[in-house]
Design an enzyme around this catalytic site. Structure first.
Site, short mmCIF file in Angstrom:
data_model
loop_
_atom_site.label_atom_id
_atom_site.label_comp_id
_atom_site.label_asym_id
_atom_site.label_seq_id
_atom_site.Cartn_x
_atom_site.Cartn_y
_atom_site.Cartn_z
N LYS A 203 23.40 32.85 -19.55
CA LYS A 203 23.28 31.39 -19.68
C LYS A 203 22.86 30.92 -21.07
O LYS A 203 22.34 31.70 -21.89
CB LYS A 203 22.32 30.85 -18.60
N ARG A 242 21.87 37.16 -9.36
CA ARG A 242 23.28 36.70 -9.47
C ARG A 242 23.73 37.03 -10.89
O ARG A 242 23.21 36.49 -11.85
CB ARG A 242 23.34 35.20 -9.20
N1 HH2 Z 1 24.63 29.46 -11.69
C1 HH2 Z 1 25.92 29.11 -11.86
C2 HH2 Z 1 26.72 28.83 -10.74
N2 HH2 Z 1 26.24 28.95 -9.49
N3 HH2 Z 1 24.46 29.46 -8.03
C3 HH2 Z 1 23.18 29.80 -7.84
N4 HH2 Z 1 22.68 29.92 -6.60
N5 HH2 Z 1 22.33 30.06 -8.90
C4 HH2 Z 1 22.76 29.96 -10.19
O1 HH2 Z 1 21.94 30.19 -11.11
C5 HH2 Z 1 24.12 29.57 -10.43
C6 HH2 Z 1 24.96 29.32 -9.30
C7 HH2 Z 1 26.49 28.99 -13.23
O2 HH2 Z 1 27.08 30.16 -13.68
P1 HH2 Z 1 28.64 30.57 -13.55
O3 HH2 Z 1 29.11 30.61 -12.14
O4 HH2 Z 1 28.80 31.84 -14.30
O5 HH2 Z 1 29.42 29.46 -14.37
P2 HH2 Z 1 30.20 28.14 -13.96
O6 HH2 Z 1 29.28 27.25 -13.22
O7 HH2 Z 1 30.65 27.58 -15.30
O8 HH2 Z 1 31.37 28.53 -13.09
#
Ligand code: HH2
Length: 272
Positions: A203, A242
């Site tokens: 992040k 995660r």
């Molecule tokens: N972070 C992201 C998305 N979903 N869900 C939970 N429970 N906790 C988190 O910290 C979290 C999440 C953001 O990361 P990512 O899926 O890699 O990116 P994007 O939202 O751009 O798809």
């Protein structure tokens, strides 16, 4: 929990898995690397992301979820739309990971109807606005109160207490200092009694911390930084990590847990 985004615009793996066959293969690699859960998302929640209509979100994830469920993989669906959650649970997903913390009563009813597992995450604002000027009294107290209230609402809606995990939502309407406060005092959230999920993987706050020594970093170059946060999160009671790089996440979890417990379940011989 391995991250699998079937989106064109996710901040780290956006565009990597748009083809369903490629996504399914990537998910199986994450399972082989040690993931217990694959978190499938069809809408980016990165700061300033544009919302995606439900029909498009589900079109992206449906073939992936159906196949993974048929292959016996435990799938969570990363969505905040009840209609997408419902269709995904129908397709075989077992868990709903809702970045809006089950604030929509329809979402709670859907999860209860399927007796799904849920991840209740805290976010201030929406992805479109959340990083503009996040403010809290005491971020740990405020996030803890929200997670406790939403867990109670979930139980009142018929979701089983043992099906709930909570998540402080690192990066979701938080400054760098808010993220550090939440990670420093994570034990205040574990004391609520639910398993705590932590999502720091690659992040922006890690990029901000690395900036002074490395300059700007690509998200994919933040796995060492991610590992540092995960080890300390385990030490402070996190149960679910995660993570994009599952191999790394599993190594961190095994070693950090052994150090925290000061015991191990392997051989006694040190072969180094
Ligand atoms: N972070 C992201 C998305 N979903 N869900 C939970 N429970 N906790 C988190 O910290 C979290 C999440 C953001 O990361 P990512 O899926 O890699 O990116 P994007 O939202 O751009 O798809």
């Amino acid at each position: 929990m391995g991250v699998l985004n079937v989106t064109p615009d996710s901040f780290s793996d956006g565009g990597d898995h748009l083809d369903a066959a490629v996504a399914i293969e990537a998910a199986h690699r994450l399972v082989a690397d040690g993931a217990d859960i694959i978190d499938v998302g069809g809408e980016s929640t990165r700061p300033y992301a544009e919302p995606v209509p439900a029909i498009e979100e589900f079109r992206r994830i449906e073939p992936v979820i159906s196949q993974l469920a048929a292959d016996g993989v435990v799938v969570s669906v990363d969505t905040s739309k009840p209609e997408v959650a419902s269709a995904a649970l129908d397709a075989g997903a077992a868990i709903v990971n809702d970045v809006t913390g089950l604030t929509d009563p329809d979402m709670r009813a859907t999860c209860a109807r399927f007796q799904a597992g849920v991840v209740i995450m805290h976010m201030q604002g929406t992805p479109a606005t959340m990083q503009d000027n996040p403010e809290y009294g005491d971020v740990v107290v405020d996030v803890g109160k929200f997670l406790a209230a939403q867990s109670r609402a979930a139980i009142e809606s018929g979701i089983r207490i043992e099906s709930i995990a909570i998540d402080p939502g690192i990066g979701f309407g938080k400054t760098l200092q808010h993220n550090l406060d939440l990670l420093a005092r994570l034990d205040a959230l574990t004391h609520l009694g639910y398993p705590v999920l932590v999502g720091t993987s690659r992040k922006g706050f890690l990029g901000a911390l690395l900036e002074s020594v490395r300059g700007p970093t690509d998200p994919k170059d933040r796995d060492g930084a991610t590992a540092a946060t995960m080890a300390l999160a385990v030490e402070r009671g996190a149960s679910i990590l995660r993570v994009h790089d599952v191999r790394l996440g599993l190594d961190v979890a095994v070693i950090a847990k052994a150090m925290v417990r000061n015991e191990h379940h392997g051989e006694e011989i040190d072969r180094t």
